[in-house]
Write a protein that holds these residues in place. Sequence first.
Motif, short mmCIF file in Angstrom:
data_model
loop_
_atom_site.label_atom_id
_atom_site.label_comp_id
_atom_site.label_asym_id
_atom_site.label_seq_id
_atom_site.Cartn_x
_atom_site.Cartn_y
_atom_site.Cartn_z
N HIS A 1 0.84 -1.21 0.00
CA HIS A 1 0.00 0.00 0.00
C HIS A 1 0.88 1.26 0.00
O HIS A 1 0.58 2.22 -0.72
CB HIS A 1 -0.91 -0.02 1.23
CG HIS A 1 -1.79 1.20 1.36
ND1 HIS A 1 -2.84 1.45 0.51
CD2 HIS A 1 -1.75 2.24 2.23
CE1 HIS A 1 -3.41 2.60 0.85
NE2 HIS A 1 -2.77 3.09 1.89
N LEU A 2 1.95 1.26 0.79
CA LEU A 2 2.86 2.42 0.83
C LEU A 2 3.48 2.66 -0.53
O LEU A 2 3.66 3.81 -0.95
CB LEU A 2 3.96 2.20 1.88
CG LEU A 2 3.55 2.31 3.35
CD1 LEU A 2 4.73 1.96 4.24
CD2 LEU A 2 3.04 3.70 3.69
N PHE B 1 -5.09 13.76 -4.32
CA PHE B 1 -4.39 12.76 -3.49
C PHE B 1 -5.28 12.30 -2.34
O PHE B 1 -5.40 11.10 -2.07
CB PHE B 1 -3.09 13.37 -2.96
CG PHE B 1 -2.26 12.42 -2.12
CD1 PHE B 1 -1.46 11.45 -2.72
CD2 PHE B 1 -2.26 12.50 -0.73
CE1 PHE B 1 -0.70 10.58 -1.95
CE2 PHE B 1 -1.51 11.64 0.04
CZ PHE B 1 -0.72 10.68 -0.58
N LYS B 2 -5.94 13.25 -1.67
CA LYS B 2 -6.80 12.91 -0.54
C LYS B 2 -7.94 11.99 -0.98
O LYS B 2 -8.24 10.99 -0.32
CB LYS B 2 -7.40 14.19 0.08
CG LYS B 2 -6.41 14.99 0.91
CD LYS B 2 -7.05 16.27 1.44
CE LYS B 2 -6.08 17.06 2.29
NZ LYS B 2 -6.67 18.34 2.76
N PHE C 1 -8.07 7.94 0.03
CA PHE C 1 -9.18 7.41 0.81
C PHE C 1 -9.72 6.14 0.16
O PHE C 1 -9.94 5.12 0.83
CB PHE C 1 -10.29 8.46 0.92
CG PHE C 1 -11.53 7.97 1.62
CD1 PHE C 1 -11.59 7.90 3.01
CD2 PHE C 1 -12.64 7.53 0.89
CE1 PHE C 1 -12.73 7.43 3.66
CE2 PHE C 1 -13.77 7.05 1.53
CZ PHE C 1 -13.81 7.00 2.92
N ASN C 2 -9.93 6.20 -1.16
CA ASN C 2 -10.45 5.02 -1.88
C ASN C 2 -9.46 3.86 -1.81
O ASN C 2 -9.87 2.70 -1.65
CB ASN C 2 -10.73 5.38 -3.34
CG ASN C 2 -11.89 6.36 -3.47
OD1 ASN C 2 -12.75 6.42 -2.60
ND2 ASN C 2 -11.90 7.13 -4.55
N PHE D 1 -7.21 3.27 0.52
CA PHE D 1 -7.15 2.71 1.87
C PHE D 1 -8.38 1.86 2.15
O PHE D 1 -8.30 0.82 2.82
CB PHE D 1 -7.04 3.83 2.91
CG PHE D 1 -6.76 3.33 4.30
CD1 PHE D 1 -5.57 2.70 4.60
CD2 PHE D 1 -7.70 3.49 5.31
CE1 PHE D 1 -5.31 2.23 5.89
CE2 PHE D 1 -7.46 3.02 6.60
CZ PHE D 1 -6.25 2.38 6.88
N ASP D 2 -9.52 2.30 1.61
CA ASP D 2 -10.75 1.52 1.75
C ASP D 2 -10.58 0.15 1.09
O ASP D 2 -10.93 -0.88 1.67
CB ASP D 2 -11.89 2.30 1.09
CG ASP D 2 -13.25 1.89 1.62
OD1 ASP D 2 -13.34 1.62 2.83
OD2 ASP D 2 -14.19 1.83 0.82
N GLU D 3 -10.01 0.16 -0.11
CA GLU D 3 -9.75 -1.08 -0.84
C GLU D 3 -8.72 -1.94 -0.11
O GLU D 3 -8.86 -3.17 -0.01
CB GLU D 3 -9.25 -0.73 -2.26
CG GLU D 3 -8.90 -1.93 -3.12
CD GLU D 3 -10.10 -2.84 -3.39
OE1 GLU D 3 -9.87 -4.05 -3.52
OE2 GLU D 3 -11.25 -2.34 -3.44
N PHE D 4 -7.68 -1.27 0.45
CA PHE D 4 -6.65 -1.97 1.21
C PHE D 4 -7.27 -2.69 2.42
O PHE D 4 -6.95 -3.85 2.70
CB PHE D 4 -5.60 -0.96 1.68
CG PHE D 4 -4.74 -1.42 2.84
CD1 PHE D 4 -3.73 -2.36 2.66
CD2 PHE D 4 -4.95 -0.92 4.13
CE1 PHE D 4 -2.95 -2.78 3.73
CE2 PHE D 4 -4.18 -1.34 5.20
CZ PHE D 4 -3.18 -2.27 4.99
#
Length: 965
Positions: free
Chosen positions: A882-883, A907-908, A912-913, A915-918
Amino acid sequence: MFGFLKKIFGTAQDRLLRKYFKIVDLVNAFDEKYNLLSDEELRNKTVEFKNRLTKGETLDDLLPESYAVVKNACRRLSGTDIHVSGYDQKWDMIPYDVQIVGAIAMHYGAIAEMMTGEGKTLTASMPLYLNALSGKPVHLVTVNDYLAARDCQWVGTIFRWLGLTTAALTNDVPTENRKNLYEADIVYGTASEFGFDYLRDNSMASRKEEQVQRGYYFAIIDEVDSILIDEARTPLIISGPVPVSRQMYDELKVQVSELVRLQREFCNRLSLDAKKVLERQETQQNETAPGAKKDKKQLEIEQEAFRKLWLVGKGTPRNKVLKRFKEDPDMRAALDKLDLYYYSDQNKEEKAQILAELYMIIDEKNSEFELTDKGVALWQETSGGKGDEFVMLDIGHEYFLIDQDDLLSEEQKVQKRLALQEEDAKRKERSHNLRQLLRAHLLMEKDVDYIIQEEKIVIIDENTGRTQPGRRFSDGLHQAIEAKEGVAIQKETQTYATITLQNYFRMYNKLAGMTGTATTEANEFKSIYKIDVLEIPTHRPCKRADVNDQIYMTEREKYNAILKEVREIHEKGRPILIGTESVDISEKLSRIFRQNKLEHTVLNAKQNEKEAEIIAHAGKRGAITVSTNMAGRGTDIKLEKGVAEIGGLAVIGTTRHESRRIDRQLRGRSARQGDPGSSLFFVSFDDRLLRLFASPRLTSILQKFRPPEGEPISAGILNKSIETAQKRIEQRNYTIRKHTLEYDDVMNKQRQEIYAFRNEVLSTKEIEPLALELIESVIGTAADQYFQSRSDEGAWDPEGYRDFLMRHFPVSFPEGFFDDDHADISDLEQKASEKICQAFKEKLAREYDKIPKDSGIDPQKPANEAVRNLIIRKIDTLWQEHLLKMDHLRTDVNLRTVGQRDPLTEFKHEAFNMFDEFGRTLKTEIAQDLFRFEIITRPPLSIQQILGQLQMETNRSFAAELDQE
């Protein structure tokens, strides 16, 4: 009006100081009272204070008494020998009233601005002692390992005498010792060590026992501007090897060197041609009609020569011929005029045509560059006609073409897509490597940005001039410099964990700081860290004479003037400290001094082992110390006996630094505690600050007031111009820090969430309920996806849900299991959950049964630990991926400015999308893996088997020794 009111009522700072001085009177009253106590009774005050805190008193209530205890302890330690940094030193410090004021300010979470030599180190002892009484973590953050160890030994004497424990956190402390170290009441260490321990605790520790830190209560940051301002532009990053490396630095370095060489040669020819033309023009003018106006043809020839010089400035800004021409104000004015001409909108096309003659355009001011079409063509020619790195594949279009090709089987289509992905990755990597190699050649300077030490590239901190061993430039730049300098190229790395210093220190409940220079950045401290700056009065009036800058036209004249000044001061016997901007300049000055037989000591990134010792001796009669601007910071320069009578320490700056604070810090090395001293800065128009950031109006002033060779220029407008240039750079650097923080704030929310979940996994004793909760979460998320609405066709899909569950879990559901017209989503979810969770419980029971009953081991413990390790490994693996995606996203969003879209907003939104998927992927993969682990038990080894294994190990060891020989 406001000025009149301030005179009557004082400023907010004045009122605060008056309030704090009243508390100082209380401290001194308690100190007199404590003089009557025995040593044992004074030491017992620590236990008394702790007991009073448990009964409801606050730290604020205890402040006057606790500060008085520290002051009294200092008095009792006077004359005691303390072993510090390898030698014994007598304790001779008792806090002055102004130091107590600074200590009060720090306890209340402010930055105490105290001049150099005012005893900041001792000042910090009082709030450290008071806050350590709480039993919560208290940290003193310093700028380097030497100061952390020294202050822990030196000032730590007070705490140890009063019954508290201290520890020094330095780079050489082994990982296994750090947990015990953090248990100390007061821990001294560097910002990077504290920050990296935080990252290791939250991204690498696989058991709760491996985490070393115990919280973030109170921190005092020494040289707070250096750490929270200068170092804050660079985030802390823990990285590791990438699974697949495609780096091509070795393959590309020869071609890049050749391209740079051709650019340099081209610019050298242009500059020499221009020089010949202008010199010939001047000779003809002087021989025929001196002072007469030039005809049209002469002006055209001259203009063409200036055009060539302007072009040289865009291709090799540090060209020596160009530099020499700029020493003449008329030449400088002609080039400035041309610059203005080409940057107007109506001349953009002409400017583009001229710049197209170069292979590369270098923007020194913004540290950027770009290849021209001519450069791209030459690269394609030298790279065998490939040029693939300049054409990125349209993956979507290429996939479409593959899908439309009816001659390919499904298997062949899959293989073609995989080959296309590999080709795309190679092109991107090649393009990236090429860009970083060019950056290394064009913008990174040896002995300015880095040095070569033991066949390794070591970064030099741009503000302190110190080496930063162990740190590497990110994004492949370090490897590119290694290729440029011909040292071993280290393996490619990827980010495992990262945090900015801003976000790390904002985790502390209470943050304070101390420095000699913070006022210029007071707004930033307030807006980002919510801490105020309080200027603390000096114990004795400052007697330093700050002389106006001496400004010279050329660097050559400046160095001659420095040599002359040093000789004159040295003859009087006064010690001299010379501050330089870089290693390169310090070595250049050293060569000049050696040629003129002036004995001196050099302190820079190449000779920093005895930093504090060299600086401490810089106050001896006749000593000349050449140092990078902030080397030795944190160590007082004490004057040898008799030096004060002849004028004290003379500080000489070889240029104005880009930051006003660093100039103030250099000045502050002189005239500590009421000693006499002086400071003087030498500046030239060749210095980077004036060359890149000064106002163009200066040129017209120079044309009118150009002094004779070797004479300095002194005018108020010049000093103003220097300060304006510094303010511009400070504003630019603030924007960079703000930009870094804005992006990291997005990451910080994600980091906090994932680290909290990871810590929950590590600290939970019973892991089974957590595992079941994860499984239920995946089942619930899938139910929301497949059962949305009975009324919409395709929005209620029982068979799709059944298929999903059987693909992800080893559980069978009969056909039509979820076909129930009367059940709602929660009922269907419950049916699935009961069956799958029961299957998991049975799986655990089977694993428990594998542990022999007579082994004496709790059968649940191995299974619990296996599940815990499985979850932690999956979190770490997917978080690292992810990073990497976030790094790529940050690069990609910058291109969206072309479409008039704000990169940060983009970017924001996408972060967000992602991280949600992650989160969904993480839970799903963990839930799947929970059914896949197995506990393997091995029968105990016989004596013969153990002896056989030992013999094999011995044989292998002997064979390895033979191979080495």
